[in-house]
Scaffold this motif. Structure first.
Motif, mmCIF file in Angstrom:
data_model
loop_
_atom_site.group_PDB
_atom_site.id
_atom_site.type_symbol
_atom_site.label_atom_id
_atom_site.label_comp_id
_atom_site.label_asym_id
_atom_site.label_seq_id
_atom_site.Cartn_x
_atom_site.Cartn_y
_atom_site.Cartn_z
ATOM 1 N N ASP A 81 0.856 -1.180 0.000
ATOM 2 C CA ASP A 81 0.000 0.000 0.000
ATOM 3 C C ASP A 81 0.896 1.235 0.000
ATOM 4 O O ASP A 81 2.090 1.157 0.310
ATOM 5 C CB ASP A 81 -0.922 0.020 1.231
ATOM 6 C CG ASP A 81 -2.187 -0.804 1.026
ATOM 7 O OD1 ASP A 81 -2.514 -1.096 -0.140
ATOM 8 O OD2 ASP A 81 -2.828 -1.170 2.025
ATOM 9 N N ARG A 94 -2.284 6.037 4.932
ATOM 10 C CA ARG A 94 -2.464 5.556 3.569
ATOM 11 C C ARG A 94 -2.586 6.769 2.651
ATOM 12 O O ARG A 94 -3.554 7.537 2.730
ATOM 13 C CB ARG A 94 -3.732 4.705 3.455
ATOM 14 C CG ARG A 94 -3.598 3.248 3.818
ATOM 15 C CD ARG A 94 -3.068 2.378 2.682
ATOM 16 N NE ARG A 94 -3.904 2.361 1.512
ATOM 17 C CZ ARG A 94 -4.863 1.474 1.263
ATOM 18 N NH1 ARG A 94 -5.132 0.543 2.146
ATOM 19 N NH2 ARG A 94 -5.555 1.523 0.134
ATOM 20 N N ASP A 96 -3.265 7.056 -0.524
ATOM 21 C CA ASP A 96 -4.423 7.062 -1.400
ATOM 22 C C ASP A 96 -5.697 7.380 -0.628
ATOM 23 O O ASP A 96 -6.614 8.010 -1.155
ATOM 24 C CB ASP A 96 -4.551 5.722 -2.141
ATOM 25 C CG ASP A 96 -4.517 4.525 -1.212
ATOM 26 O OD1 ASP A 96 -3.710 4.532 -0.267
ATOM 27 O OD2 ASP A 96 -5.292 3.580 -1.422
ATOM 28 N N HIS A 97 -5.771 6.966 0.647
ATOM 29 C CA HIS A 97 -6.939 7.302 1.457
ATOM 30 C C HIS A 97 -6.993 8.799 1.758
ATOM 31 O O HIS A 97 -8.075 9.397 1.776
ATOM 32 C CB HIS A 97 -6.921 6.514 2.770
ATOM 33 C CG HIS A 97 -7.292 5.081 2.607
ATOM 34 N ND1 HIS A 97 -7.230 4.158 3.622
ATOM 35 C CD2 HIS A 97 -7.734 4.398 1.515
ATOM 36 C CE1 HIS A 97 -7.623 2.978 3.182
ATOM 37 N NE2 HIS A 97 -7.931 3.092 1.895
ATOM 38 N N GLU A 100 -8.379 10.313 -1.379
ATOM 39 C CA GLU A 100 -9.804 10.013 -1.597
ATOM 40 C C GLU A 100 -10.698 10.712 -0.581
ATOM 41 O O GLU A 100 -11.818 11.117 -0.907
ATOM 42 C CB GLU A 100 -10.016 8.500 -1.537
ATOM 43 C CG GLU A 100 -9.384 7.750 -2.710
ATOM 44 C CD GLU A 100 -9.375 6.247 -2.536
ATOM 45 O OE1 GLU A 100 -8.925 5.557 -3.456
ATOM 46 O OE2 GLU A 100 -9.807 5.773 -1.465
ATOM 47 N N ASP A 101 -10.203 10.890 0.661
ATOM 48 C CA ASP A 101 -11.018 11.525 1.699
ATOM 49 C C ASP A 101 -11.137 13.036 1.497
ATOM 50 O O ASP A 101 -12.143 13.634 1.900
ATOM 51 C CB ASP A 101 -10.419 11.255 3.074
ATOM 52 C CG ASP A 101 -10.579 9.796 3.510
ATOM 53 O OD1 ASP A 101 -11.380 9.087 2.871
ATOM 54 O OD2 ASP A 101 -9.889 9.388 4.468
ATOM 55 N N GLU A 109 -5.967 4.503 -5.357
ATOM 56 C CA GLU A 109 -5.109 3.330 -5.183
ATOM 57 C C GLU A 109 -4.624 2.765 -6.513
ATOM 58 O O GLU A 109 -3.651 2.015 -6.550
ATOM 59 C CB GLU A 109 -5.844 2.250 -4.396
ATOM 60 C CG GLU A 109 -7.040 1.654 -5.117
ATOM 61 C CD GLU A 109 -7.701 0.547 -4.315
ATOM 62 O OE1 GLU A 109 -7.002 -0.060 -3.485
ATOM 63 O OE2 GLU A 109 -8.891 0.310 -4.509
ATOM 64 N N ARG A 206 -11.508 -2.364 8.094
ATOM 65 C CA ARG A 206 -10.077 -2.417 7.763
ATOM 66 C C ARG A 206 -9.301 -2.727 9.033
ATOM 67 O O ARG A 206 -8.901 -1.841 9.782
ATOM 68 C CB ARG A 206 -9.608 -1.099 7.145
ATOM 69 C CG ARG A 206 -8.216 -1.203 6.518
ATOM 70 C CD ARG A 206 -7.892 0.015 5.673
ATOM 71 N NE ARG A 206 -8.776 0.120 4.524
ATOM 72 C CZ ARG A 206 -8.640 -0.561 3.388
ATOM 73 N NH1 ARG A 206 -7.656 -1.432 3.258
ATOM 74 N NH2 ARG A 206 -9.478 -0.379 2.396
#
Length: 593
Positions: A81, A94, A96-97, A100-101, A109, A206
């Motif tokens: 990741d 993360r 990518d999180h 995205e958030d 991702e 998760r």
């Protein structure tokens, strides 16, 4: 999941953070008495559908796996990741999180790390923990596997498995014998997986330790497909890749056969297991109005997969992946065949013997030995594998070199190059003993293709709780109720005495004992007024309650209460052991009583 449900999960013993007495560690959860029962019932329903009813076998492989398995599978190189670390507070996230958030990007991702770092800088994204800017911080790949040592001292390197699948692939040479080498056949497993998540979140969604239920279905790539008539009427809510690329949320509702005919789903077995999965999710209580199958975009589709769909559920405005249904081709078995000392094929018998041309090699070991030393045997094996795969590689004739030149290709020399553990070895063609012979064969060895439905059990439990939590009003009071399907409810029936005196308690205890002896999950409660006891059982999803009252002492009948409607009827005590299973099994409706 709403805060009310999170609080209910802790208070009523569904799940809570593990080791809280020592401060706890994020990503690890303990299932309490209600949650453990619910999880077990969900697993049993999965086993019933994907093992028993499909005629598949089930195994239980170790959770600690030696390193060579993950070298072969590719996990050591690619199970990563994206990590970004805050320079101010030192927290890891993360990457990518974070994107995205805080942006409209939904599939970060699938992007390379450099692009994610650029997005963080362009949008001036900040650390979720302390608010410090993350621009300029490197985005790096982080391998998610927990490593360990097998044996004392330095021992042998190993890892906690990140999935159950590899146990089914590595044991394939033995499992195919149990299947009498008859394709197709399926191998299932329910067990723990471990992933060292960078930033665990959303409770069971998760976590670092979790339970998976996976089926590896081995098929002949040239064989017959499934009987789609068995799932002909299943409506699949599909979210194809082209609809996602168009930034729309237009789902198509197709039967499995329609999805294949229109080219939306690639592969009959994928379509079949999508249908079986949808039936199962509905059976355990997932709301079909908040459910879809989303196709993997080209950027997120694994290089070895020909098609993959994620079953997703909507919770609090976001989509949670519950399952992946992937066509993995022959990648897994072929990779293990390259690295392991066993055969990962199935022998397919012909109806009649066939005469075919077969390329073979008989290397001159008097040349290979002095030339390559201890690697000579491996070079010979590599030559044999190359002859089976690409006989043209051995054609160093003048005619072939001329043809290569005419086509613009580099002319071949009278030598062959093979690769052994990343190093190339060149052998004169004449020393390989290459030849093409006619042989009569009664069959051939086939590398099966794999179709894999892989479920996250914890995520399914989380979704079932979220989709079945309701608040309504009963007798002027707000009631919290879990309308769980009776099949998965932690407890089938609560048994109460109206009050614990005049022999009511003793009679209620006898009723509870008899129902337990009949194989039902029973809870007994004599604490507080009867209304409060009903509310407690409603909160944990118990579908039925039995109350022993003064009338019970006279005519041996009890009050049977339905959780969802709160309706009540009188039932003979002697009939309870038959009535309750007929209700929970769907053979009878409460209204029929």
């Amino acid at each position: 999941m709403t805060e009310q449900l999170r609080e209910l999960a802790r208070r009523r013993g569904f799940f809570f953070q593990a080791n809280e007495a020592y401060g706890g560690v994020s990503g690890f959860y303990t299932y309490g008495p209600e949650g453990a029962a619910l999880k077990r019932n969900v697993e049993d329903a999965w086993r019933d559908r994907f093992v028993t009813r499909e005629g598949n076998m089930e195994i239980d492989s170790p959770t600690v796996t030696p390193e060579p398995v993950f070298v072969a599978s590719g996990h050591l190189d690619g199970f990563d990741d994206m990590l970004v670390e805050c320079a101010e507070c030192g927290e890891s996230h993360r990457a990518d999180h974070v994107v995205e958030d805080e942006t409209d990007i939904e599939d970060a991702e699938t992007y390379p790390t450099e692009k994610v770092a650029d997005i963080i800088a362009d949008h001036d994204l900040a650390c979720p923990s302390c608010g410090a800017p993350l621009a300029g911080q490197p985005v790096e790949e982080f391998n998610l596997m927990f490593d360990t040592t097998i044996g004392p001292g330095s021992g042998q390197p190993g890892y906690l498995r990140p999935e159950t699948a590899q146990g089914m692939f590595t044991e394939f040479p033995r499992l195919k014998e149990y299947a009498r080498e008859q394709l197709p056949f399926g191998v299932a497993q329910i067990g723990a997986g471990y992933r060292n998540e960078i930033s665990p979140r959303n409770a069971l969604v998760r976590a670092r330790e979790f339970t998976m239920a996976e089926l590896e279905y081995f098929v002949d790539p040239e064989g017959e497909g499934p009987d789609l008539d068995r799932v002909a009427d299943v409506d699949l809510p599909l979210y194809p890749a082209d609809a996602q690329a168009a930034d729309g949320e237009e789902y198509v509702h197709l039967t499995p056969r329609e999805a294949l005919e229109e080219g939306v789903v690639r592969g009959e077995w994928v379509a079949y297991f999508l249908a079986r999965s949808k039936e199962w999710f509905e059976r355990v209580g997932v709301d079909m109005e908040r459910f879809r199958f989303r196709q993997h975009l080209p950027g997120e589709l694994a290089h070895y997969a020909s098609d993959c769909w994620d079953a997703e559920s909507e919770i609090d405005g976001g989509w949670v992946e519950l399952e992946g249904v992937a066509s993995r081709t022959d990648y897994d078995l072929s990779k293990h065949a390259e690295h392991a000392d066993d055969t990962f094929t199935v022998f397919k018998q012909y109806d009649e013997p066939k005469t075919v041309e077969r390329a073979t090699v008989d290397p001159d070991m008097s040349y290979l030995g002095p030339e390559f030393g201890g690697d000579a045997a491996d070079v010979a094996d590599a030559l044999e594998a190359l002859a089976e795969r690409d006989r043209a590689a051995f054609d160093g004739s003048a005619e072939q070199r001329s043809a290569d030149s005419s086509s613009g290709e580099t002319p071949r020399e009278d030598q062959v190059t093979v690769e052994v553990e990343g190093e190339e070895y060149t052998v004169p063609t004449e020393k390989t003993g290459f030849s093409v012979e006619e042989v009569t064969e009664s069959g051939r060895h086939v590398v099966p293709h794999v179709v894999e439905p892989a479920f996250g059990v914890g995520r399914a439990v989380y979704t079932v709780l979220a989709h079945n939590y309701h608040e309504d009003e009963v007798e002027g009071e707000t009631r919290s109720v879990l309308r769980l399907p009776p099949e998965v409810a932690p407890t089938t029936v609560g048994v109460f005495p109206l009050m614990d005196k005049d022999g009511l308690g003793e009679r209620a205890q006898d009723v509870a004992a008899d129902l337990r002896e009949a194989g039902l999950s029973v809870t007994y409660d004599d604490s507080g007024n009867i209304g409060r006891r009903y509310r407690r059982q409603d909160e944990v999803g118990t579908p039925y309650c039995v109350t022993v009252d003064y009338e019970s002492l006279e005519d041996d009948t009890v009050t049977l209460r339905d959780r969802d409607s709160t309706d009540q009827v009188r039932v003979d005590v002697d009939d309870l052991a038959d009535v309750l299973p007929s209700l929970t099994g769907g053979d009878r409706d409460f209204e029929d009583l």
